[in-house]
Design a protein around this motif. Structure first.
Motif, PDB file in Angstrom:
ATOM      1  N   ILE A 101       0.839  -1.207   0.000  1.00 20.23           N
ATOM      2  CA  ILE A 101       0.000   0.000   0.000  1.00 20.23           C
ATOM      3  C   ILE A 101       0.871   1.252   0.000  1.00 20.23           C
ATOM      4  CG2 ILE A 101      -1.704   1.330   1.296  1.00 20.23           C
ATOM      5  CD1 ILE A 101      -2.818  -1.235   2.381  1.00 20.23           C
ATOM      6  N   PHE A 102       1.953   1.188   0.793  1.00 29.98           N
ATOM      7  CA  PHE A 102       2.862   2.330   0.892  1.00 29.98           C
ATOM      8  C   PHE A 102       3.458   2.653  -0.484  1.00 29.98           C
ATOM      9  CE2 PHE A 102       7.415   3.523   1.661  1.00 29.98           C
ATOM     10  CZ  PHE A 102       7.180   4.810   2.059  1.00 29.98           C
ATOM     11  N   ALA A 103       3.949   1.608  -1.162  1.00 28.89           N
ATOM     12  CA  ALA A 103       4.532   1.834  -2.493  1.00 28.89           C
ATOM     13  C   ALA A 103       3.466   2.353  -3.458  1.00 28.89           C
ATOM     14  CB  ALA A 103       5.161   0.548  -3.019  1.00 28.89           C
ATOM     15  N   TYR A 104       2.234   1.851  -3.305  1.00 24.96           N
ATOM     16  CA  TYR A 104       1.128   2.348  -4.128  1.00 24.96           C
ATOM     17  C   TYR A 104       0.943   3.844  -3.897  1.00 24.96           C
ATOM     18  CZ  TYR A 104      -3.657   2.994  -5.803  1.00 24.96           C
ATOM     19  OH  TYR A 104      -4.764   3.443  -6.451  1.00 24.96           O
ATOM     20  N   ALA A 105       0.987   4.221  -2.607  1.00 24.58           N
ATOM     21  CA  ALA A 105       0.726   5.622  -2.266  1.00 24.58           C
ATOM     22  C   ALA A 105       1.831   6.548  -2.740  1.00 24.58           C
ATOM     23  CB  ALA A 105       0.538   5.760  -0.752  1.00 24.58           C
ATOM     24  N   ILE A 106       3.104   6.089  -2.644  1.00 23.05           N
ATOM     25  CA  ILE A 106       4.173   7.042  -2.980  1.00 23.05           C
ATOM     26  C   ILE A 106       4.682   6.902  -4.406  1.00 23.05           C
ATOM     27  CG2 ILE A 106       4.941   7.268  -0.567  1.00 23.05           C
ATOM     28  CD1 ILE A 106       7.479   5.696  -1.543  1.00 23.05           C
ATOM     29  N   VAL A 107       4.397   5.803  -5.085  1.00 27.18           N
ATOM     30  CA  VAL A 107       4.879   5.685  -6.463  1.00 27.18           C
ATOM     31  C   VAL A 107       3.734   5.550  -7.471  1.00 27.18           C
ATOM     32  CG1 VAL A 107       6.462   4.504  -8.031  1.00 27.18           C
ATOM     33  CG2 VAL A 107       6.984   4.573  -5.601  1.00 27.18           C
ATOM     34  N   VAL A 108       2.842   4.576  -7.236  1.00 30.96           N
ATOM     35  CA  VAL A 108       1.809   4.315  -8.249  1.00 30.96           C
ATOM     36  C   VAL A 108       0.912   5.527  -8.446  1.00 30.96           C
ATOM     37  CG1 VAL A 108      -0.158   2.867  -8.848  1.00 30.96           C
ATOM     38  CG2 VAL A 108       1.858   1.843  -7.798  1.00 30.96           C
ATOM     39  N   ARG A 109       0.430   6.076  -7.342  1.00 28.90           N
ATOM     40  CA  ARG A 109      -0.485   7.227  -7.457  1.00 28.90           C
ATOM     41  C   ARG A 109       0.152   8.433  -8.113  1.00 28.90           C
ATOM     42  NH1 ARG A 109      -4.742   7.914  -2.496  1.00 28.90           N
ATOM     43  NH2 ARG A 109      -6.325   6.651  -3.484  1.00 28.90           N
ATOM     44  N   PRO A 110       1.311   8.902  -7.611  1.00 33.49           N
ATOM     45  CA  PRO A 110       1.905  10.087  -8.236  1.00 33.49           C
ATOM     46  C   PRO A 110       2.265   9.858  -9.705  1.00 33.49           C
ATOM     47  CG  PRO A 110       2.952   9.625  -6.127  1.00 33.49           C
ATOM     48  CD  PRO A 110       2.051   8.481  -6.424  1.00 33.49           C
TER      49      PRO A 110
ATOM     50  N   GLY B 146       0.760   7.804 -11.672  1.00 34.41           N
ATOM     51  CA  GLY B 146      -0.454   7.576 -12.425  1.00 34.41           C
ATOM     52  C   GLY B 146      -0.600   6.193 -13.020  1.00 34.41           C
ATOM     53  N   GLY B 147       0.047   5.175 -12.428  1.00 35.25           N
ATOM     54  CA  GLY B 147      -0.180   3.826 -12.938  1.00 35.25           C
ATOM     55  C   GLY B 147       0.747   2.811 -12.320  1.00 35.25           C
ATOM     56  N   PHE B 148       0.345   1.535 -12.437  1.00 32.77           N
ATOM     57  CA  PHE B 148       1.182   0.470 -11.920  1.00 32.77           C
ATOM     58  C   PHE B 148       2.493   0.431 -12.695  1.00 32.77           C
ATOM     59  CE2 PHE B 148      -3.266  -1.127 -11.446  1.00 32.77           C
ATOM     60  CZ  PHE B 148      -3.329  -0.978 -10.064  1.00 32.77           C
ATOM     61  N   SER B 149       3.599   0.047 -12.005  1.00 33.45           N
ATOM     62  CA  SER B 149       4.878   0.024 -12.696  1.00 33.45           C
ATOM     63  C   SER B 149       5.847  -0.929 -12.011  1.00 33.45           C
ATOM     64  CB  SER B 149       5.491   1.428 -12.711  1.00 33.45           C
ATOM     65  OG  SER B 149       5.747   1.849 -11.399  1.00 33.45           O
ATOM     66  N   ALA B 150       6.814  -1.415 -12.800  1.00 30.37           N
ATOM     67  CA  ALA B 150       7.867  -2.267 -12.266  1.00 30.37           C
ATOM     68  C   ALA B 150       8.604  -1.544 -11.146  1.00 30.37           C
ATOM     69  CB  ALA B 150       8.843  -2.646 -13.379  1.00 30.37           C
ATOM     70  N   LEU B 151       8.824  -0.237 -11.352  1.00 35.20           N
ATOM     71  CA  LEU B 151       9.567   0.537 -10.363  1.00 35.20           C
ATOM     72  C   LEU B 151       8.871   0.519  -9.003  1.00 35.20           C
ATOM     73  CD1 LEU B 151      11.974   2.425  -9.851  1.00 35.20           C
ATOM     74  CD2 LEU B 151      10.476   4.340 -10.404  1.00 35.20           C
ATOM     75  N   SER B 152       7.535   0.671  -9.012  1.00 34.98           N
ATOM     76  CA  SER B 152       6.834   0.702  -7.732  1.00 34.98           C
ATOM     77  C   SER B 152       6.969  -0.643  -7.011  1.00 34.98           C
ATOM     78  CB  SER B 152       5.359   1.058  -7.943  1.00 34.98           C
ATOM     79  OG  SER B 152       4.734   0.102  -8.775  1.00 34.98           O
ATOM     80  N   GLY B 153       6.978  -1.748  -7.790  1.00 30.22           N
ATOM     81  CA  GLY B 153       7.199  -3.054  -7.176  1.00 30.22           C
ATOM     82  C   GLY B 153       8.581  -3.138  -6.552  1.00 30.22           C
ATOM     83  N   SER B 154       9.581  -2.609  -7.255  1.00 29.62           N
ATOM     84  CA  SER B 154      10.938  -2.618  -6.715  1.00 29.62           C
ATOM     85  C   SER B 154      11.033  -1.785  -5.448  1.00 29.62           C
ATOM     86  CB  SER B 154      11.922  -2.083  -7.755  1.00 29.62           C
ATOM     87  OG  SER B 154      11.977  -2.958  -8.858  1.00 29.62           O
ATOM     88  N   VAL B 155      10.346  -0.637  -5.440  1.00 24.55           N
ATOM     89  CA  VAL B 155      10.369   0.211  -4.245  1.00 24.55           C
ATOM     90  C   VAL B 155       9.795  -0.553  -3.054  1.00 24.55           C
ATOM     91  CG1 VAL B 155       9.331   2.254  -3.183  1.00 24.55           C
ATOM     92  CG2 VAL B 155      10.340   2.413  -5.457  1.00 24.55           C
TER      93      VAL B 155
END
Lengths: 266, 332, 291
Positions: C131-140, C142-151
């Motif tokens: 959820i944290f990675a969703y909040a700080i990477v996916v949302r800003p 604007g979409g799901f990404s490999a980077l957010s998973g890595s974070v």
């Protein structure tokens, strides 16, 4: 200055290499060294003796600013190396330690390094750019000075930890010599060694004396008597007496010194 | 200052180095950069934790404002009508974790005593290694195994027996299905055993030999020695271990999401599908359409975070106490 | 004489106590065996079901569309390597640096706070990290990404690596540090080239164990890396991973997908056990990640 034991370099005028003035050292609340003043002459061996916890190790660690490495430790006063105070604000302790080397109680070869890498560690870790040939000659010179060359010349690539305790300690001496210090401090260098290795180190000290100023801390009074030119006796953080070794051991002026060297305490 | 002046005549000089007046600035800058860097990296951990809490609070704020404390006690989870209550999931989380503890704690204690008191060293370490392997298997693999192997087995062999013997209790009534609270509890039990047993084994191994010998010298049998000397001495550590295991069980997500059946209903029957905080987030988050839905799911995460942090603080304090005692005994 | 003999043979009450003792200790052995049964069952099913579903196409082909037979997880294998690799690139330097700081500043109050934070972070459920990675990477972004998973995975690695690094560095004798400082080596160089270098084997072990731990994570990737049926290696697009693909296939109603799930599970478990066993084998069984 001529006390009859001038030795090989008598033609050079004896000078005070290291002068300690009103040195105080603390560990947090503990006052470990109390207002000590003394001087160490060039090309001489000075021994510091005293019972456990008298501050002799702390004093010698103050001489190359190793004392402050311990958390909560601090020192006040002056230590003059060739007349320059090593405790001045603009002095880098790292530079001080390159000029005043140190050998510790326990042999401490770097476990990840070979014998030759250990000797050259002071240069390589300091980022000194030298050629392979220069490096080899530094290694050989240092090992020869430390009287270890003949024993290890065929296995320089072996790990430093593969040597015996006495050899490891001489390796540490070689490592300290490789950075060409002017003063060598030794903090009970033989306390972890057997008598034969101890004798080798003592011989070594007498050989090195011609080129270096040496300060040795020891709890072994015979060692101090055998090797040193001058001896300091410390007790409860105070410098009780400092003088020619012969005088300290035969005719001490202070009662505490006499009690200690005759074995009444300590 | 010219250092070369002080060099003695017979000194062998091979490498000439510059020993100019020490320049503090140049030399110390390396240390300063290094200290600032490592300090910042250390600080980033604190910021990570704080950021985690802040992000969750911030993103769940619409739901917090809308439902207030009612969110925690409402049983109504109805995304279609935008009504959100966390109670079914809080209930599911606690009940599944409780089942896991009931199964896992006795087994873990048995394993720990076997490894520390019974097995010879060489065997103990090998068995301990195997038990530790249980922790290495990914939870999605446990989930897969539970869906296709354990769940059907529970349905066909265990649930009928439970219903037959304990059917008078409300927990063991109702249809027997492969997915549900019991399956979730059982897979959690398997997953937390290695965590509890490894801490307990460590705790029992550090019980001083003198304690054991004192009991044996009084004529105690081995079990009496364990009961009077080993377990009481390690009690704090054991409780800490159980709390560590509970923390794992509360937060375990994917294996539970695969076998619990995902139903936002509170039912006494352990055979019936249910849901936990973690499992509902896993199952619904990616499909949550409205902002309020997402906020409510994040608030579930916040509730879970608070529970786990609180548990961890208690557990670390207890286990830490044991470790510090060990260090003191080692004279460190 | 008689009394002594009966004493040595044991009185009745003692025999009962001895019997009870032996019984209890036998129960502990039984508990150990019972605990290991699921391990062997899981591994057994993996080998049995996984290997029978595994073929070369699994490694080289893309997932097949619904209804079509065959296909593989080539994109998921690459995706797992990418997501975990980037996570390690982010998490390991932070963890090692922070660990060096903790080991070098033992006594300070700040250190205690950092250590406490790391311990708390280790106990945060992985789904919450997601959820944290969703909040700080996916949302800003604007979409799901490999980077957010890595974070997300990096956030899980950091406390693990920090604590192992600290523990390993504290095992280095302080005399080595002093010896290096006494040679006139600056503190930073001493810490890196002597202290950390000496602890390197232990730190590496901890890093590998942390990588193995996060490589098996599914929950934090569900709504960060998300999953992708197509080939993608872009950091800024959804990416497939083994764990998420196994999860999706496992809960699907199609037998062919379920077979693929077993195949994926055996590959995933194989990678992770190889890392864990390899490290333990290298370190003589002493390695254990902090929990």
């Amino acid at each position: 200055m001529d006390d009859g034991r001038g030795g090989k370099s008598a033609k050079i005028i004896m000078a005070d290499k290291l002068v300690v003035k009103n040195l105080n050292a603390y560990f947090s609340q503990i006052h470990a060294v109390r207002d000590v003043s003394l001087e160490f002459e060039e090309n001489r061996i000075a021994a510091i003796i005293g019972p456990s916890g008298c501050g002799k190790s702390t004093l010698v660690r103050c001489l190359n600013r190793m004392h402050e490495v311990v958390p909560g430790a601090r020192a006040t006063g002056e230590v003059l190396l060739d007349g320059n105070n090593i405790y001045d604000d603009d002095v880098d302790p790292v530079q001080v330690r390159r000029r005043i080397g140190m050998v510790f109680q326990k042999p401490t070869p770097f476990p990840t390094m070979s014998i030759e890498d250990n000797v050259a560690a002071g240069l390589t870790l300091n980022g000194v750019q030298i050629s392979r040939a220069e490096r080899d000659s530094v290694v050989e010179r240092s090992l020869r000075q430390a009287a270890l060359w003949d024993e290890v010349k065929d296995r320089l690539r072996r790990p430093g930890a593969s040597l015996s305790g006495g050899q490891q300690q001489r390796l540490c001496v070689a490592r300290a010599l490789a950075v060409q210090p002017e003063v060598i401090l030794m903090d009970e260098p033989c306390s972890a060694l057997d008598p034969i290795s101890t004798a080798r180190i003592e011989e070594l000290l007498l050989e090195l004396k011609s080129a270096y100023t040496i300060v040795i801390v020891t709890h072994n009074m015979q060692q101090a008597a055998r090797t040193s030119d001058k001896t300091a006796f410390m007790y409860t953080g105070n410098l009780v007496e400092y003088g020619a070794t012969k005088q300290i051991f035969t005719n001490p002026t202070r009662r505490e010194t006499e009690d200690y060297i005759t074995g009444r305490f300590g | 200052m010219s250092e070369l002046d002080s060099s003695v005549a017979e000194r062998v000089t091979v490498v000439r180095r510059e020993r100019a007046k020490p320049h503090v600035g140049v030399r110390l800058i390396g240390d300063r950069i290094f200290n600032v860097t490592t300090f910042s990296l250390a600080l980033s951990i604190l910021l990570l934790l704080a950021g985690l809490a802040i992000a969750l609070i911030y993103d769940s704020f619409p739901a917090i404002r809308q439902f207030g404390l009612h969110f925690l006690v409402s049983t109504d989870w109805d995304p279609v009508n935008e009504q959100y209550g966390a109670l079914p999931f809080i209930y599911g989380t606690f009940v599944s974790s409780f089942i896991a503890l009931i199964v896992a704690v006795p087994l873990s204690l048995g394993v720990a005593l076997c490894l520390s008191e019974m097995a010879p060293d060489w065997l103990g370490h090998r068995l301990g290694f195997l038990v530790d392997l249980l922790a290495a298997i990914p939870s999605v693999v446990y989930g897969l195994w539970a869906v296709f192997v354990m769940g059907p087995w529970l349905r066909d062999h265990v649930e009928p027996l439970l219903a037959k013997w304990f059917g008078f209790l409300p927990f063991f009534q109702g249809p027997k299905v492969a997915v549900g609270m019991l399956s979730a509890g059982m897979i959690l039990a398997i997953m937390i055993i290695p965590y509890i047993s490894s801490v307990c084994t460590d705790v029992f191994r550090v019980v001083p030999q003198s304690q054991r010998e004192a009991a044996l010298a009084l004529g105690a049998t081995k079990w009496e020695m364990v009961k009077t000397a080993v377990i009481p001495y390690g009690m704090t550590g054991v409780i800490g271990a159980i709390i560590v295991g509970l923390g794992r069980a509360l937060g375990e997500t994917i294996a539970v999401a695969m076998v619990i059946g995902n139903s936002a209903e509170i039912s006494a029957s352990l055979f019936k599908p249910a849901a936990t905080l973690a499992s509902v987030i896993a199952n619904e988050f990616a499909e949550a359409t409205s902002d309020m839905y997402v906020a409510a799911l994040i608030e579930l995460g916040l509730v879970l975070l608070i529970m786990c942090v609180a548990l961890n603080v208690v557990a670390r304090a207890l286990v830490l106490g044991v470790q510090q005692r060990r260090y003191r005994e080692m004279g460190r | 004489m008689a009394a002594a003999a009966s004493f040595l043979r044991g009185e009745t009450s003692y025999r009962i106590r001895k019997f009870k003792s032996d019984g209890m200790m036998a129960i502990t052995v039984g508990a150990t065996i019972l605990t290991l049964i699921p391990l062997f069952l899981v591994l057994g099913y993996l080998l049995f079901k996984g290997f029978s579903s595994l073929n070369w196409a699994f490694f080289t082909h893309m997932p097949a569309p619904v209804g079509e037979k065959g296909g593989g997880m080539a994109n998921a294998i690459v995706g797992t390597l990418e997501v975990v690799g980037i996570a390690a690139l982010i998490g390991v330097p932070i963890g090692v640096g922070a660990g060096l700081y903790l080991a070098a500043n033992r006594a300070s109050q700040f250190t205690n706070w950092i250590r406490f934070s790391a311990d708390v972070l280790m106990g945060v459920p992985s789904i919450v990290i997601g959820i944290f990675a969703y909040a700080i990477v996916v949302r800003p972004f604007g979409g799901f990404s490999a980077l957010s998973g890595s974070v997300a995975l990096a956030a899980m690695m950091v406390p693990l690596v920090t604590r192992t690094t600290e523990e390993m560095v504290l095992l280095v004798p302080p005399e080595l540090r002093e010896a290096s400082l006494a040679l006139g080596v600056p503190n930073w160089r001493t810490t890196l080239s002597v202290v950390a270098r000496t602890a390197l084997a232990g730190i590496t072990t901890g890093v590998i164990l942390a990588i193995a731990r996060v490589a098996g994570e599914t929950a934090p990737l569900l709504f960060t890396a998300f999953g992708n049926r197509f080939w993608s290696t872009s950091l800024f697009h959804p990416i497939n991973t083994l764990t998420v693909q196994v999860y999706t296939y496992a809960i699907s109603p199609f037998p062919d997908w379920q077979r693929q799930a077993w195949a994926g599970a055996v590959v995933l478990t194989g990678i992770i056990l190889a890392l864990e066993l390899g490290v333990r084998w290298m370190t003589g069984g002493a390695a254990k990640a902090p929990r």
